[in-house]
Design a protein around this motif. Structure first.
Motif, mmCIF file in Angstrom:
data_model
loop_
_atom_site.group_PDB
_atom_site.id
_atom_site.type_symbol
_atom_site.label_atom_id
_atom_site.label_comp_id
_atom_site.label_asym_id
_atom_site.label_seq_id
_atom_site.Cartn_x
_atom_site.Cartn_y
_atom_site.Cartn_z
ATOM 1 N N ASN A 39 0.826 -1.209 0.000
ATOM 2 C CA ASN A 39 0.000 0.000 0.000
ATOM 3 C C ASN A 39 0.862 1.262 0.000
ATOM 4 O OD1 ASN A 39 -2.159 -1.732 0.108
ATOM 5 N ND2 ASN A 39 -2.594 -1.393 2.267
ATOM 6 N N GLU A 42 1.956 1.890 -3.546
ATOM 7 C CA GLU A 42 0.847 2.448 -4.329
ATOM 8 C C GLU A 42 0.625 3.910 -3.985
ATOM 9 O OE1 GLU A 42 -2.651 0.459 -5.413
ATOM 10 O OE2 GLU A 42 -1.923 -1.496 -4.788
ATOM 11 N N ALA A 46 1.257 7.000 -6.554
ATOM 12 C CA ALA A 46 0.140 7.895 -6.884
ATOM 13 C C ALA A 46 0.516 9.348 -6.612
ATOM 14 C CB ALA A 46 -1.100 7.502 -6.093
ATOM 15 N N LEU A 82 -6.313 5.544 -3.180
ATOM 16 C CA LEU A 82 -6.393 4.471 -2.188
ATOM 17 C C LEU A 82 -7.838 4.231 -1.763
ATOM 18 C CD1 LEU A 82 -3.331 4.991 0.195
ATOM 19 C CD2 LEU A 82 -3.486 3.655 -1.891
ATOM 20 N N ARG A 85 -9.631 2.335 -4.526
ATOM 21 C CA ARG A 85 -9.213 0.935 -4.604
ATOM 22 C C ARG A 85 -9.578 0.140 -3.354
ATOM 23 N NH1 ARG A 85 -5.910 -1.168 -7.972
ATOM 24 N NH2 ARG A 85 -4.497 -2.046 -6.430
#
Length: 199
Positions: A39, A42, A46, A82, A85
């Protein structure tokens, strides 16, 4: 967009026009169960990719308030991803940023500036800014990304060019509903945590 893996001592992550550099330590992070990207990776990806839209192409360098545009908006965009998703709810992200801001601001109580005048990449840009944008997004029914997208197009290199952060924030606030506009002014134009508690 070119992605480059760099040795950790050079820094965790940096973005340039058309390029993002992320440390080998962050890239190597994997979920212990699935082995897929963590995470954190990610989130960092991003945030750094969002700099392709939110950076010095929108605001000039060394301009008071630039850190709100350059760092707070990419941080907000990463949280939106986040949330989309199902990795982290926006409410939890908002609470985390509020706590981070309160912890970080203890040493700068007398010298704190409003978001619209922030010049340093500190807890104001990285915590209070995303908190403010997540709060305004919630108050506006999830419309902040659309509003920011419209402003990015308006202030891109292809159209109007660079703008001052204060002009940018005024444009952001102008289209909000009146009740949300008042909250936005408090969060963006007032220093300190009182404005956060009133929203």
């Amino acid at each position: 967009l070119n992605l480059s893996e760099v040795p950790t001592p050079l820094g965790e992550a940096m973005a340039y026009e058309g390029r993002t550099a992320i440390s080998d330590k962050i890239i190597a992070r994997r979920s212990p169960i699935s082995g897929t990207a963590s995470n954190l990776l990610e989130f960092v990806m991003a945030h750094e990719i969002a700099h392709q839209w939110w950076g010095y192409g929108v605001v000039p360098t060394r301009t008071p308030g630039r850190q709100f545009v350059i760092e707070s908006i990419p941080q907000f965009a990463a949280y939106k991803l986040l949330g989309h998703r199902g990795i982290l709810s926006e409410q939890t992200a908002r609470q985390n940023e509020e706590r981070g801001y309160e912890r970080g601001r203890t040493g700068v109580r007398n010298g704190e500036v409003a978001l619209v005048r922030s010049e340093t990449a500190d807890e104001i840009a990285y915590n209070k800014g995303p908190f403010a944008l997540l709060s305004l997004d919630q108050l506006s029914g999830g419309a902040m990304m659309d509003r920011l997208g419209a402003l990015a197009a308006s202030y891109s290199h292809q159209s109007h060019g660079l703008t001052s952060p204060e002009e940018f924030v005024a444009s952001l606030v102008a289209e909000l509903p009146e009740a949300t506009r008042q909250a936005a002014r408090r969060l963006l134009y007032e220093p300190g945590s009182d404005a956060m508690r009133r929203n």
